[in-house]
Design a protein around this motif. Structure first.
Motif, PDB file in Angstrom:
ATOM      1  N   THR A  17     -19.372 -45.930   9.264  1.00 10.12           N
ATOM      2  CA  THR A  17     -19.584 -46.721  10.466  1.00 10.12           C
ATOM      3  C   THR A  17     -18.822 -46.141  11.648  1.00 10.12           C
ATOM      4  O   THR A  17     -19.378 -45.974  12.750  1.00 10.12           O
ATOM      5  CB  THR A  17     -19.174 -48.180  10.213  1.00 10.12           C
ATOM      6  N   VAL A  18     -17.544 -45.794  11.451  1.00 11.67           N
ATOM      7  CA  VAL A  18     -16.762 -45.197  12.539  1.00 11.67           C
ATOM      8  C   VAL A  18     -17.318 -43.825  12.912  1.00 11.67           C
ATOM      9  O   VAL A  18     -17.311 -43.436  14.079  1.00 11.67           O
ATOM     10  CB  VAL A  18     -15.271 -45.128  12.163  1.00 11.67           C
ATOM     11  N   ASP A  19     -17.845 -43.105  11.946  1.00  9.87           N
ATOM     12  CA  ASP A  19     -18.511 -41.835  12.227  1.00  9.87           C
ATOM     13  C   ASP A  19     -19.663 -42.044  13.203  1.00  9.87           C
ATOM     14  O   ASP A  19     -19.827 -41.285  14.169  1.00  9.87           O
ATOM     15  CB  ASP A  19     -19.009 -41.230  10.918  1.00  9.87           C
ATOM     16  N   HIS A  20     -20.469 -43.081  12.990  1.00 12.20           N
ATOM     17  CA  HIS A  20     -21.578 -43.370  13.907  1.00 12.20           C
ATOM     18  C   HIS A  20     -21.073 -43.833  15.266  1.00 12.20           C
ATOM     19  O   HIS A  20     -21.602 -43.406  16.306  1.00 12.20           O
ATOM     20  CB  HIS A  20     -22.504 -44.415  13.291  1.00 12.20           C
ATOM     21  N   ILE A  21     -20.081 -44.715  15.287  1.00 11.49           N
ATOM     22  CA  ILE A  21     -19.555 -45.204  16.565  1.00 11.49           C
ATOM     23  C   ILE A  21     -19.054 -44.037  17.412  1.00 11.49           C
ATOM     24  O   ILE A  21     -19.223 -44.014  18.635  1.00 11.49           O
ATOM     25  CB  ILE A  21     -18.426 -46.221  16.331  1.00 11.49           C
ATOM     26  N   SER A  22     -18.448 -43.047  16.755  1.00 10.75           N
ATOM     27  CA  SER A  22     -17.845 -41.917  17.466  1.00 10.75           C
ATOM     28  C   SER A  22     -18.825 -40.772  17.715  1.00 10.75           C
ATOM     29  O   SER A  22     -18.419 -39.739  18.259  1.00 10.75           O
ATOM     30  CB  SER A  22     -16.658 -41.382  16.661  1.00 10.75           C
ATOM     31  N   ASP A  23     -20.090 -40.920  17.314  1.00 12.62           N
ATOM     32  CA  ASP A  23     -21.063 -39.832  17.435  1.00 12.62           C
ATOM     33  C   ASP A  23     -20.614 -38.590  16.675  1.00 12.62           C
ATOM     34  O   ASP A  23     -20.714 -37.466  17.157  1.00 12.62           O
ATOM     35  CB  ASP A  23     -21.335 -39.482  18.903  1.00 12.62           C
ATOM     36  N   GLY A  24     -20.091 -38.815  15.461  1.00  8.54           N
ATOM     37  CA  GLY A  24     -19.779 -37.698  14.582  1.00  8.54           C
ATOM     38  C   GLY A  24     -18.451 -37.021  14.845  1.00  8.54           C
ATOM     39  O   GLY A  24     -18.332 -35.811  14.650  1.00  8.54           O
ATOM     40  N   ARG A  25     -17.421 -37.808  15.221  1.00  6.97           N
ATOM     41  CA  ARG A  25     -16.108 -37.211  15.511  1.00  6.97           C
ATOM     42  C   ARG A  25     -15.028 -37.650  14.524  1.00  6.97           C
ATOM     43  O   ARG A  25     -13.854 -37.339  14.716  1.00  6.97           O
ATOM     44  CB  ARG A  25     -15.688 -37.559  16.941  1.00  6.97           C
ATOM     45  N   LEU A  26     -15.385 -38.344  13.466  1.00  5.38           N
ATOM     46  CA  LEU A  26     -14.398 -38.832  12.506  1.00  5.38           C
ATOM     47  C   LEU A  26     -14.071 -37.779  11.452  1.00  5.38           C
ATOM     48  O   LEU A  26     -14.962 -37.095  10.943  1.00  5.38           O
ATOM     49  CB  LEU A  26     -14.912 -40.087  11.793  1.00  5.38           C
ATOM     50  N   ILE A  27     -12.793 -37.674  11.126  1.00  8.79           N
ATOM     51  CA  ILE A  27     -12.312 -36.978   9.937  1.00  8.79           C
ATOM     52  C   ILE A  27     -11.761 -38.050   9.006  1.00  8.79           C
ATOM     53  O   ILE A  27     -11.003 -38.918   9.442  1.00  8.79           O
ATOM     54  CB  ILE A  27     -11.197 -35.969  10.279  1.00  8.79           C
ATOM     55  N   LEU A  28     -12.131 -38.013   7.737  1.00  8.49           N
ATOM     56  CA  LEU A  28     -11.543 -38.946   6.781  1.00  8.49           C
ATOM     57  C   LEU A  28     -10.256 -38.332   6.243  1.00  8.49           C
ATOM     58  O   LEU A  28     -10.270 -37.492   5.344  1.00  8.49           O
ATOM     59  CB  LEU A  28     -12.494 -39.258   5.625  1.00  8.49           C
TER      60      LEU A  28
END
Length: 276
Positions: free
Chosen positions: A98-109
């Protein structure tokens, strides 16, 4: 084509520790970090401050990341690191998607096995042992990746996984099997030794170690209790060993970013030299 340490660009990260600050102060800090040109902004996954007043102001990790996803537009965002013990792995996978989508693909887990006993005691988690927590992390990683494959919609892209820690028998094996980034606070001969251990684990699992980005903590107002050395003094030797991401920490209420600026200039000089 696999990116090697020699071809991978140098990146600079800052951990904005979510302690001793109001949320408007945190929001201002992440904006300032992005405006400076930092590559990655991290929070951490604890429920109480690690430094200063142990009962001081503090904010939760993943709701903060979701807010940062909306409040920024360029920087990558991550926890340094998520504690695997605090959330069901399938739920964590969904949160990250979900955070990946909110950020337009800027999340690192960013993920690790956990260590801060007060979090466990106060929130009712089983602290176990260092070994049992690492076993739990090893079991969680396939579940997280399998859940990503089943979610609708799926993540925007394969979410990079950062694993933090330096245990040679278990942690580095998890890095070899699952991580795109390994984060450590070691340097010098110790870092060289651990990289050799990591290479052996990669050989055992059939993985090219050049696929794993090496990220090193270089101080700041955080765990090390010191300011980082000048980039050419500290970053240069680490770069020669294979590190390409360098991270500093800073806490509230002011989240001073002055120590980051010389590292950003050094990054630009190194990357320009590599591309010429």
């Amino acid at each position: 084509m696999t990116s090697t340490p020699a071809s991978r660009p140098v990146r600079i990260g800052v951990q904005l520790q979510p302690q001793h600050a109001t949320y408007p102060q945190l929001r201002d800090a992440v904006r300032r970090a992005e405006d400076l040109g930092v590559d990655i902004v991290y929070t951490w996954d604890h429920f109480y401050p690690l430094y200063g007043d142990p009962d001081g102001a503090h904010f939760e990790c993943w709701t903060t990341l979701a807010a940062w996803a909306e409040q920024t537009s360029r920087v990558q965002i991550a926890a340094l690191v998520t504690c695997n013990s605090y959330r069901n792995p399938d739920l964590l996978a969904d949160m990250a998607r979900t955070v990946d989508h909110i950020s337009d693909g800027r999340l690192i887990l960013g993920i690790g096995s956990g260590w801060f006993e007060r979090d466990y005691v106060e929130y009712g988690y089983d602290f176990g042992t260092a070994g049992s927590r690492l076993d739990d992390l090893a079991a969680a990683m396939p579940r997280i990746k399998a859940r990503w494959e089943r979610l609708n919609p799926p993540p925007t892209r394969p979410i990079p996984v950062l694993v933090g820690g330096g245990g040679e028998r278990k942690t580095l094996r998890i890095v070899a099997e699952h991580a795109d980034v390994w984060h450590t606070f070691t340097g010098g001969e110790e870092l060289a030794h651990k990289l050799e251990v990591l290479r052996r684990h990669c050989s055992d699992v059939g993985r090219d170690p050049a696929e794993i980005e090496v990220s090193v903590g270089v101080g700041g107002r955080g765990r090390e209790g010191r300011q980082p050395e000048a980039p050419e003094v500290e970053g240069g030797p680490l770069l020669e060993l294979g590190a390409t991401t360098f991270t500093m920490g800073t806490g509230g209420p002011d989240h001073d970013l002055a120590m980051v600026e010389p590292w950003l200039r050094w990054r630009d000089e190194v990357n320009a030299g590599r591309s010429s």
